[in-house]
Design a protein around this motif. Structure first.
Motif: not given
Length: 320
Positions: A162-163, A247, A250-251, A278
């Motif tokens: 996801w990242l 996403h 994850a960040v 990111l």
């Protein structure tokens, strides 16, 4: 219930806390200095007029929904110490336990763990008549609860790809997947020990580890994962769904651990630097920063005001 913990030995994550090696302290200081230098450089490159305009364009309904989710997250976190209450069997009423947890969490977010997670929490439990080692046992289980859910979620997201780190980052996508696998192994080992270990307490390399039951470990995982997912949803809402929820989460998880490693109170600037690095290339730095300013106001500052009033009210009543 743990019975070997001495009063002067607070534990973190179920492990007796000791002074970090000198090398670790120097590395932490160097990392913090590097992060602060990056923040100063990044702040000079931001068009703050565009950030203000982006913040003014966030719909009121979005802010209201985010505020409601912030309340849900703080409520979930307030149940962490209820797990510790069940583990230790102490007599403090559940409502008061949740209030103490909320107050300490709000101070922890804004002023750091030494003030919130440790000093205020232990002081308020002492006001309730709890003697050591019970308060530090509750604190230890709360900390391990927080990072257990983090490890399971972050491990799954990293393994799932996801990242994708930027090209200039020293960490590759493959390295993140390996890290995710390690997180799952550690979390799985913890759960397996809670289920099948023949003993509840161990001493490993001078650190005392006291294991809860598998039922409590499962409860730890449930409430922690729910809280981290709710926090991720708050940021996702404030970004108005511009990137997939997975996403965004994850960040957020990367930014959370970066703030801890950097030892910056409230992770101030670290969270923003990670998100801009990111998500900035896709959404633009002003849009990302506007969402994070709203997030800090709703999730950090507003609860701090409420927690400060509650804390000083409890102190005043205790003096009377």
């Amino acid at each position: 219930m743990a019975t070997r913990l001495e009063a002067a030995e607070p534990r973190a994550g179920g492990v007796t806390a000791r002074r970090r090696p000198a090398l670790g302290r120097w590395l932490g200081a160097a990392f913090a200095a590097a992060v602060l230098a990056l923040l100063v450089w990044a702040a000079r490159a931001v068009d703050w007029a565009q950030v203000r305009n982006a913040l003014q364009q966030v719909p009121p309904g979005t802010l209201l929904l985010a505020a409601l989710l912030c309340a849900v997250s703080h409520l979930i976190y307030s149940t962490y110490d209820l797990v510790g209450k069940r583990w230790t069997g102490h007599p403090v009423a559940p409502r008061r336990v949740m209030l103490i947890t909320f107050i300490s969490y709000a101070f922890n977010l804004n002023l750091g763990s030494l003030v919130g997670a440790f000093a205020i929490r232990l002081r308020l439990y002492a006001r309730e008549g709890l003697r050591q080692p019970v308060p530090t046992q509750v604190l230890a289980l709360s900390l391990s609860t927080n990072w257990l859910g983090y490890g399971v979620l972050a491990g799954g997201l990293f393994l799932g790809g996801w990242l994708e780190p930027p090209p200039q980052w020293p960490v590759s996508g493959t390295a993140l997947q390996v890290l995710g696998g390690m997180m799952w192994l550690i979390a799985g080992a913890y759960l397996a020990l809670c289920r099948w270990a023949p003993r509840r307490d161990y001493v490993i390399r001078g650190h005392e580890i006291v294991l809860p039951s598998i039922q409590l470990a499962g409860l730890q995982l449930l409430v922690s994962a729910a809280n981290w997912m709710t926090i991720g949803l708050i940021v996702h809402v404030l970004l108005q769904g511009a990137v997939p929820y997975g996403h965004t989460l994850a960040v957020l998880l990367v930014a959370a651990v970066a703030g801890v490693v950097a030892h910056v109170p409230a992770g101030l600037g670290v969270l923003e630097a990670v998100f801009v690095a990111l998500l900035g290339p896709t959404l633009g730095a002003p849009t990302v920063l506007a969402a994070l300013i709203a997030y800090r106001a709703l999730y950090y500052l507003m609860p701090l005001v409420i927690a400060a009033v509650a804390y000083f009210t409890l102190e005043a009543r205790s003096r009377r």
